[in-house]
Design a protein around this motif. Structure first.
Motif, short mmCIF file in Angstrom:
data_model
loop_
_atom_site.label_atom_id
_atom_site.label_comp_id
_atom_site.label_asym_id
_atom_site.label_seq_id
_atom_site.Cartn_x
_atom_site.Cartn_y
_atom_site.Cartn_z
N MET A 2 -5.33 12.41 -6.77
CA MET A 2 -4.56 11.68 -5.77
C MET A 2 -4.66 10.18 -6.08
O MET A 2 -5.63 9.73 -6.71
CB MET A 2 -5.08 11.95 -4.34
CG MET A 2 -5.12 13.43 -3.97
SD MET A 2 -6.08 13.74 -2.46
CE MET A 2 -4.97 13.08 -1.21
N SER A 3 -3.68 9.41 -5.66
CA SER A 3 -3.74 7.96 -5.85
C SER A 3 -4.69 7.35 -4.82
O SER A 3 -4.80 7.83 -3.69
CB SER A 3 -2.35 7.34 -5.73
OG SER A 3 -1.75 7.68 -4.49
N LYS A 54 -2.64 9.71 3.36
CA LYS A 54 -3.12 11.04 3.73
C LYS A 54 -4.57 11.02 4.19
O LYS A 54 -4.96 11.77 5.08
CB LYS A 54 -2.97 11.99 2.54
CG LYS A 54 -1.54 12.22 2.09
CD LYS A 54 -1.49 13.11 0.85
CE LYS A 54 -0.05 13.31 0.38
NZ LYS A 54 0.02 14.12 -0.87
N VAL A 55 -5.37 10.15 3.55
CA VAL A 55 -6.81 10.09 3.82
C VAL A 55 -7.24 8.64 3.94
O VAL A 55 -6.81 7.79 3.15
CB VAL A 55 -7.62 10.77 2.70
CG1 VAL A 55 -9.12 10.68 2.99
CG2 VAL A 55 -7.19 12.22 2.49
N ILE A 56 -8.08 8.33 4.94
CA ILE A 56 -8.72 7.02 5.04
C ILE A 56 -10.22 7.23 5.07
O ILE A 56 -10.74 7.99 5.89
CB ILE A 56 -8.26 6.26 6.30
CG1 ILE A 56 -6.82 5.77 6.13
CG2 ILE A 56 -9.19 5.07 6.57
CD1 ILE A 56 -6.29 4.99 7.30
N VAL A 94 0.84 -1.20 0.00
CA VAL A 94 0.00 0.00 0.00
C VAL A 94 0.88 1.25 0.00
O VAL A 94 1.77 1.40 0.83
CB VAL A 94 -0.95 0.01 1.22
CG1 VAL A 94 -1.71 1.33 1.27
CG2 VAL A 94 -1.92 -1.16 1.16
N HIS A 95 0.60 2.15 -0.95
CA HIS A 95 1.39 3.38 -1.05
C HIS A 95 0.54 4.57 -1.52
O HIS A 95 1.05 5.64 -1.79
CB HIS A 95 2.55 3.19 -2.04
CG HIS A 95 2.08 2.90 -3.44
ND1 HIS A 95 1.70 1.63 -3.85
CD2 HIS A 95 1.88 3.72 -4.51
CE1 HIS A 95 1.31 1.68 -5.11
NE2 HIS A 95 1.40 2.93 -5.53
N LEU A 107 -0.53 0.69 8.34
CA LEU A 107 0.31 1.67 9.03
C LEU A 107 1.64 1.10 9.50
O LEU A 107 2.52 1.85 9.92
CB LEU A 107 -0.45 2.27 10.22
CG LEU A 107 -1.71 3.07 9.88
CD1 LEU A 107 -2.27 3.73 11.12
CD2 LEU A 107 -1.43 4.12 8.81
N ALA A 108 1.79 -0.21 9.44
CA ALA A 108 3.06 -0.82 9.85
C ALA A 108 4.21 -0.35 8.97
O ALA A 108 5.37 -0.36 9.39
CB ALA A 108 2.95 -2.34 9.83
N ARG A 109 3.89 0.06 7.72
CA ARG A 109 4.96 0.46 6.81
C ARG A 109 4.65 1.72 6.01
O ARG A 109 5.49 2.21 5.27
CB ARG A 109 5.29 -0.66 5.82
CG ARG A 109 4.10 -1.22 5.08
CD ARG A 109 4.50 -2.10 3.91
NE ARG A 109 5.23 -1.31 2.92
CZ ARG A 109 4.64 -0.55 2.00
NH1 ARG A 109 3.32 -0.44 1.98
NH2 ARG A 109 5.37 0.11 1.14
#
Length: 310
Positions: free
Chosen positions: A75-76, A105-107, A48-49, A99-101
């Motif tokens: 945005m991606s 910006k938005v969820i 996820v990026h 969030l581990a890696r």
């Protein structure tokens, strides 16, 4: 007696060996399957990026088309919805793995009454994520609360039980057709629905679920993630109080909530729906176009409000 003990030890050692070898084999299958869930679990853990990530159950998975939202926002976008993961415990697990890696910006969290109400077995769906057990301490803590941690510590093969058949089929059949950054379209229904039916009232609120929603919100705030609550269309009728608890939580924390379940547009279009809970591809694309405009305006309003406070 000695012979009996030796026989028992041999059986235990044999079962242990079968479990560990079987666990390794199913781990390989999970890493190579092209079923619906396997590739998404791999992506959540390692890849996820995107700027904007959608989190939720099957209604999230099948309703938000990332390419359409991305075109509007500039945005991606990735759809991390997992079909069947019908409450906040699963969504919290998805959040922790992302969030581990990486920090988006938005969820956008697709919320439902099952995220706050009581259920007979609210932890049943955790088995979907069991293949990733032991890779994230925050996630493992949920299994301990559920009383399931010892099962997956004792048996590696059991971790793959929930989706074993689907994973094996995914080695032969590619179920990722139409995949758009995590979104997989539902086909056109053979017949349109008739009149919408009324949903039954949900039971009381589950205090543990409320605590996990609060934890989800707190983590997003600490990581400076803009959290948005969303409710996508359903072809059902609900009373005005249906989402009250979720609205109260959103209001208390200043979280925008975009509700499309109560808008007449979708209740007037049974042709958009695969079933009473899910939009098929055409409906999802039309909804995503409208949603993208609303989300863009919401994010702009949030930014303006933040600038005024500085």
């Amino acid at each position: 007696m000695k012979k009996l003990v030796c026989s028992l030890l041999f059986v235990i050692m044999a079962l242990f060996a079968v479990d560990r070898v079987g666990g390794v084999a199913m781990q390989w299958v999970a890493r190579h399957t092209n079923d619906v869930l396997g590739p998404k679990l791999r992506y959540l853990q390692h890849d996820v990026h995107e700027d904007v990530v959608f989190v939720g159950a099957s209604r999230c998975h099948h309703h938000y088309v990332p390419s359409i939202v991305a075109d509007s926002l500039g945005m991606s976008v990735y759809n991390a919805g997992v079909g069947g993961s019908d409450n906040i415990f699963s969504h919290y697990i998805v959040l922790c793995h992302i969030l581990a890696r990486y920090t988006p910006k938005v969820i956008c969290l697709e919320v439902m009454p099952t995220d706050v109400c009581q259920q007979d077995d609210p932890f049943q769906v955790l088995s979907f994520f069991a293949p990733l057990y032991g890779t994230n301490a925050s996630v493992d803590s949920v299994y301990r609360v559920a009383g399931k941690s010892w099962q997956y510590q004792a048996s590696h093969l059991l971790r793959y039980n929930a989706k074993a058949g689907s994973n094996l089929v995914g080695l032969v059949l590619n179920r990722q057709k139409g995949n758009d950054c995590g979104y997989i379209p539902l086909p056109r229904p053979k017949a349109h629905l008739q009149q919408p039916v009324a949903e039954e009232a949900w039971p009381g609120v589950d205090s543990l679920k409320i605590a996990y929603i609060e934890r989800f919100i707190s983590i997003c705030r600490d990581r400076h993630i803009q959290l948005i609550f969303t409710i996508s269309p359903k072809y059902t009728l609900v009373p005005p109080s249906h989402y009250d608890t979720l609205r109260q939580i959103a209001r208390r924390h200043g979280i925008p909530l975009l509700d499309y379940h109560t808008r007449g547009l979708y209740l007037d279009h049974p042709d958009y729906f695969k079933d009473r809970t899910h939009l098929w591809d055409q409906g999802a694309r039309r909804f995503s176009a409208l949603f993208a405009k609303d989300l863009k305006k919401t994010l702009e309003d949030v930014k303006v409000a933040a600038d005024m406070q500085q």
